[in-house]
Enzyme design. Structure first.
Site, mmCIF file in Angstrom:
data_model
loop_
_atom_site.group_PDB
_atom_site.id
_atom_site.type_symbol
_atom_site.label_atom_id
_atom_site.label_comp_id
_atom_site.label_asym_id
_atom_site.label_seq_id
_atom_site.Cartn_x
_atom_site.Cartn_y
_atom_site.Cartn_z
ATOM 1 N N THR A 139 41.441 40.802 42.170
ATOM 2 C CA THR A 139 41.436 41.981 43.029
ATOM 3 C C THR A 139 41.347 41.589 44.503
ATOM 4 O O THR A 139 40.788 40.533 44.836
ATOM 5 C CB THR A 139 40.224 42.877 42.666
ATOM 6 O OG1 THR A 139 40.012 43.819 43.714
ATOM 7 C CG2 THR A 139 38.943 42.083 42.491
ATOM 8 N N ASP A 140 41.851 42.464 45.357
ATOM 9 C CA ASP A 140 41.725 42.212 46.805
ATOM 10 C C ASP A 140 40.270 42.300 47.265
ATOM 11 O O ASP A 140 39.937 41.872 48.365
ATOM 12 C CB ASP A 140 42.602 43.183 47.615
ATOM 13 C CG ASP A 140 42.250 44.653 47.417
ATOM 14 O OD1 ASP A 140 41.394 44.971 46.571
ATOM 15 O OD2 ASP A 140 42.856 45.493 48.126
ATOM 16 N N GLU A 141 39.396 42.860 46.400
ATOM 17 C CA GLU A 141 37.997 43.031 46.807
ATOM 18 C C GLU A 141 37.292 41.686 46.990
ATOM 19 O O GLU A 141 36.220 41.629 47.594
ATOM 20 C CB GLU A 141 37.245 43.925 45.812
ATOM 21 C CG GLU A 141 37.898 45.288 45.730
ATOM 22 C CD GLU A 141 37.065 46.373 45.062
ATOM 23 O OE1 GLU A 141 35.827 46.279 45.067
ATOM 24 O OE2 GLU A 141 37.677 47.317 44.553
ATOM 25 N N TYR A 172 30.392 43.598 41.586
ATOM 26 C CA TYR A 172 31.731 43.561 40.971
ATOM 27 C C TYR A 172 32.607 42.517 41.668
ATOM 28 O O TYR A 172 33.148 41.623 41.016
ATOM 29 C CB TYR A 172 32.394 44.946 41.043
ATOM 30 C CG TYR A 172 33.893 44.910 40.803
ATOM 31 C CD1 TYR A 172 34.397 44.584 39.550
ATOM 32 C CD2 TYR A 172 34.804 45.172 41.835
ATOM 33 C CE1 TYR A 172 35.773 44.523 39.323
ATOM 34 C CE2 TYR A 172 36.177 45.117 41.624
ATOM 35 C CZ TYR A 172 36.658 44.793 40.367
ATOM 36 O OH TYR A 172 38.016 44.728 40.143
ATOM 37 N N LYS A 217 34.215 38.934 40.244
ATOM 38 C CA LYS A 217 35.658 38.636 40.196
ATOM 39 C C LYS A 217 35.970 37.374 41.009
ATOM 40 O O LYS A 217 36.786 36.543 40.607
ATOM 41 C CB LYS A 217 36.473 39.823 40.730
ATOM 42 C CG LYS A 217 36.416 41.077 39.880
ATOM 43 C CD LYS A 217 37.044 40.915 38.504
ATOM 44 C CE LYS A 217 38.547 40.772 38.544
ATOM 45 N NZ LYS A 217 39.126 40.735 37.162
HETATM 46 P P1 NAD Z 1 39.417 49.322 33.120
HETATM 47 O O1 NAD Z 1 37.936 49.388 33.331
HETATM 48 O O2 NAD Z 1 40.203 50.579 33.081
HETATM 49 O O3 NAD Z 1 39.715 48.540 31.760
HETATM 50 C C1 NAD Z 1 39.022 47.394 31.374
HETATM 51 C C2 NAD Z 1 39.338 47.132 29.905
HETATM 52 O O4 NAD Z 1 38.695 45.906 29.542
HETATM 53 C C3 NAD Z 1 38.803 48.193 28.963
HETATM 54 O O5 NAD Z 1 39.768 48.491 27.978
HETATM 55 C C4 NAD Z 1 37.586 47.550 28.325
HETATM 56 O O6 NAD Z 1 37.319 48.020 27.012
HETATM 57 C C5 NAD Z 1 37.993 46.092 28.336
HETATM 58 N N1 NAD Z 1 36.837 45.188 28.326
HETATM 59 C C6 NAD Z 1 35.754 45.237 29.157
HETATM 60 N N2 NAD Z 1 34.893 44.266 28.830
HETATM 61 C C7 NAD Z 1 35.452 43.572 27.804
HETATM 62 C C8 NAD Z 1 35.043 42.463 27.055
HETATM 63 N N3 NAD Z 1 33.877 41.845 27.292
HETATM 64 N N4 NAD Z 1 35.845 42.005 26.068
HETATM 65 C C9 NAD Z 1 37.024 42.630 25.803
HETATM 66 N N5 NAD Z 1 37.458 43.698 26.470
HETATM 67 C C10 NAD Z 1 36.675 44.162 27.470
HETATM 68 O O7 NAD Z 1 39.924 48.344 34.260
HETATM 69 P P2 NAD Z 1 41.317 48.342 35.067
HETATM 70 O O8 NAD Z 1 41.186 49.223 36.243
HETATM 71 O O9 NAD Z 1 42.445 48.515 34.124
HETATM 72 O O10 NAD Z 1 41.317 46.851 35.608
HETATM 73 C C11 NAD Z 1 41.886 45.786 34.838
HETATM 74 C C12 NAD Z 1 41.789 44.500 35.616
HETATM 75 O O11 NAD Z 1 42.453 44.630 36.881
HETATM 76 C C13 NAD Z 1 40.345 44.105 35.954
HETATM 77 O O12 NAD Z 1 40.235 42.712 35.802
HETATM 78 C C14 NAD Z 1 40.173 44.506 37.403
HETATM 79 O O13 NAD Z 1 39.234 43.692 38.047
HETATM 80 C C15 NAD Z 1 41.578 44.282 37.945
HETATM 81 N N6 NAD Z 1 41.980 45.116 39.091
HETATM 82 C C16 NAD Z 1 41.853 46.486 39.040
HETATM 83 C C17 NAD Z 1 42.298 47.241 40.123
HETATM 84 C C18 NAD Z 1 42.229 48.755 40.084
HETATM 85 O O14 NAD Z 1 42.595 49.416 41.078
HETATM 86 N N7 NAD Z 1 41.825 49.394 38.991
HETATM 87 C C19 NAD Z 1 42.845 46.635 41.243
HETATM 88 C C20 NAD Z 1 42.950 45.225 41.252
HETATM 89 C C21 NAD Z 1 42.525 44.499 40.167
HETATM 90 P P1 TYD Z 2 37.069 53.486 43.590
HETATM 91 O O1 TYD Z 2 38.149 54.283 42.942
HETATM 92 O O2 TYD Z 2 35.742 53.363 42.928
HETATM 93 O O3 TYD Z 2 37.697 52.056 43.897
HETATM 94 P P2 TYD Z 2 37.096 50.818 44.796
HETATM 95 O O4 TYD Z 2 35.711 51.114 45.200
HETATM 96 O O5 TYD Z 2 37.175 49.684 43.832
HETATM 97 O O6 TYD Z 2 38.026 50.693 45.949
HETATM 98 O O7 TYD Z 2 36.799 54.097 45.035
HETATM 99 C C1 TYD Z 2 37.845 54.216 45.990
HETATM 100 C C2 TYD Z 2 37.244 54.752 47.261
HETATM 101 O O8 TYD Z 2 36.788 56.094 47.034
HETATM 102 C C3 TYD Z 2 36.014 53.994 47.733
HETATM 103 O O9 TYD Z 2 36.027 53.943 49.165
HETATM 104 C C4 TYD Z 2 34.831 54.836 47.259
HETATM 105 C C5 TYD Z 2 35.397 56.232 47.307
HETATM 106 N N1 TYD Z 2 34.845 57.186 46.314
HETATM 107 C C6 TYD Z 2 34.353 58.440 46.720
HETATM 108 O O10 TYD Z 2 34.358 58.783 47.909
HETATM 109 N N2 TYD Z 2 33.861 59.282 45.765
HETATM 110 C C7 TYD Z 2 33.819 58.952 44.447
HETATM 111 O O11 TYD Z 2 33.328 59.763 43.628
HETATM 112 C C8 TYD Z 2 34.345 57.682 44.038
HETATM 113 C C9 TYD Z 2 34.338 57.261 42.602
HETATM 114 C C10 TYD Z 2 34.852 56.829 44.999
#
Ligand code: NAD
Ligand code: TYD
Length: 341
Positions: A127-129, A155, A159
């Site tokens: 992630t970019d985080e 988090y 990562k």
């Molecule tokens: P999500 O929380 O929607 O899904 C995570 C999945 O992983 C779930 O199906 C969960 O059951 C499974 N999981 C969790 N712990 C596990 C374990 N110990 N063993 C097996 N399965 C397990 O997450 P997401 O938003 O789809 O993110 C997926 C990946 O992408 C993550 O690694 C996250 O860090 C990365 N990512 C997410 C975003 C975003 O905007 N959502 C952006 C950049 C990177």
């Molecule tokens: P989020 O979707 O949790 O992603 P991330 O924190 O990983 O970027 O949040 C996106 C942005 O929205 C973040 O600045 C926090 C804000 N946010 C709210 O203002 N209200 C909410 O209820 C949530 C979940 C997030």
């Protein structure tokens, strides 16, 4: 080519979109999905894939070394894409430990399995985080692959730790690994605890829209299918040992996104409720995707104006999917997180 691709976290948001992307784009591949189905994993999300002969699902935790080794022995994957993670910043502030277990130790187990059984490619979805945040008054600054790791939340720290471990396994053991660091995704199957799906679900129920602080924080939003295409390119053509940043050049303030969702659904801004800010809240994320564009020709294809409409329409058409989630463990989470905010 008959590849066997093992995808962890395939019952979650991005992992499931990637499963469907790969089944569509590479119908000759076998897709092995490993997910332990935490609160964020949902079998109904994979219902379409379960009907495909080229898809197999294992309910297994990536920290379960013996279980993971058995799957490698049976399936002999040649490529592994590790999505499985605890992914929500707010939950990591509430209870960090599970983030360290899954995101760091789980990654180690997956890479040990790759070393033990041999693998063509291990890809870590990061992630970019991991780069921390950028100031709002410096719109000229972007995260490049050279930006130092500088994390803010448990988090992002977990990562970043995993990323460092992947780079160590590449250098020390020659693991053929790549890493992608993507900005915020949005699209179908996004769990309704994250900003966009939470605001859509609350709007549809005429519930308050909890914006943290002033809502001025900026995120760089990318439609999930564009992220899936990027990973597809990296596992096939990316250079081993490299990090690729993936982002949409689409920076938006949280408050503007919430208003846009209200406008599209015809809901009043009076639903917007400013609540206490997140601890350690990152101000701005912005990716410079020059490297993946130059090396692999990747560019985002979905404009935010189109992607957000497609996403809202998906939530309108798939009420059962998110309403089932809202009626489960989520209710306790919501009360804990927003009850006294
Ligand atoms: P999500 O929380 O929607 O899904 C995570 C999945 O992983 C779930 O199906 C969960 O059951 C499974 N999981 C969790 N712990 C596990 C374990 N110990 N063993 C097996 N399965 C397990 O997450 P997401 O938003 O789809 O993110 C997926 C990946 O992408 C993550 O690694 C996250 O860090 C990365 N990512 C997410 C975003 C975003 O905007 N959502 C952006 C950049 C990177
Ligand atoms: P989020 O979707 O949790 O992603 P991330 O924190 O990983 O970027 O949040 C996106 C942005 O929205 C973040 O600045 C926090 C804000 N946010 C709210 O203002 N209200 C909410 O209820 C949530 C979940 C997030």
């Amino acid at each position: 080519m008959n590849k066997t691709l093992l995808i962890t976290g395939g019952a979650g948001f991005i992992g499931s979109n990637f499963v469907y992307h790969m089944l569509r784009e590479h119908p000759d591949y076998k897709i092995v999905c490993v997910d332990c189905l935490t609160y964020a994993g949902n079998m109904s999300t994979l219902a379409g894939a379960m009907q495909n002969d080229h898809f197999v699902f294992y309910k297994t935790n990536i920290c379960d070394r013996a279980g993971i080794y058995r799957i490698f022995e049976t399936e002999k994957p040649d490529t592994v894409v590790n999505f499985a993670a605890e992914s929500h910043v707010d939950r990591s502030i509430e209870s960090p430990e599970i983030f360290l277990q899954t995101n760091i130790l789980g990654t180690q187990v997956m890479m040990d399995a790759c070393r033990k059984y041999g693998i063509g490619r291990y890809h870590q979805v990061s992630t970019d985080e991991v780069y921390g945040d950028l100031p709002l008054d410096r719109p000229d600054l972007f995260f490049t692959e050279e930006t130092p790791i500088h994390t803010s939340s448990p988090y992002s720290a977990s990562k970043a730790s995993a990323d460092l471990l992947v780079q160590a396994y590449h250098r020390t053991f020659g693991l053929p690994a790549t890493i992608s660091r993507c900005s915020n995704n949005y699209g179908p199957y996004h769990f309704p605890e994250k900003l966009i799906p939470l605001m859509i679900a609350n709007c549809l129920q005429d519930k308050p829209l909890p914006v943290y602080g002033e809502g001025l924080n900026v995120r760089d939003w990318l439609y999930v299918e564009d992220h899936c295409r990027a990973i597809d390119l990296i596992i096939h053509r990316g250079r081993v040992g490299e990090v690729y940043n993936v982002g949409g050049h689409n920076e938006m303030k949280n408050i503007d996104i919430v208003k846009l969702i209200c406008d599209y659904l015809g809901k009043p801004y009076s639903l917007i409720t400013h609540v206490a800010d997140r601890k350690g809240h990152d101000m701005r994320y912005a990716i410079d995707p020059t490297k993946i564009h130059r090396e692999l020709g990747w560019l985002p294809e979905t404009k935010f104006a189109d992607g957000i409409k497609k996403t809202i329409d998906w939530y309108l058409e798939n009420r059962d999917w998110w309403q089932t989630i809202l009626s489960g463990e989520y209710r306790n989470y919501y009360e804990r997180m927003y009850g006294n905010r």
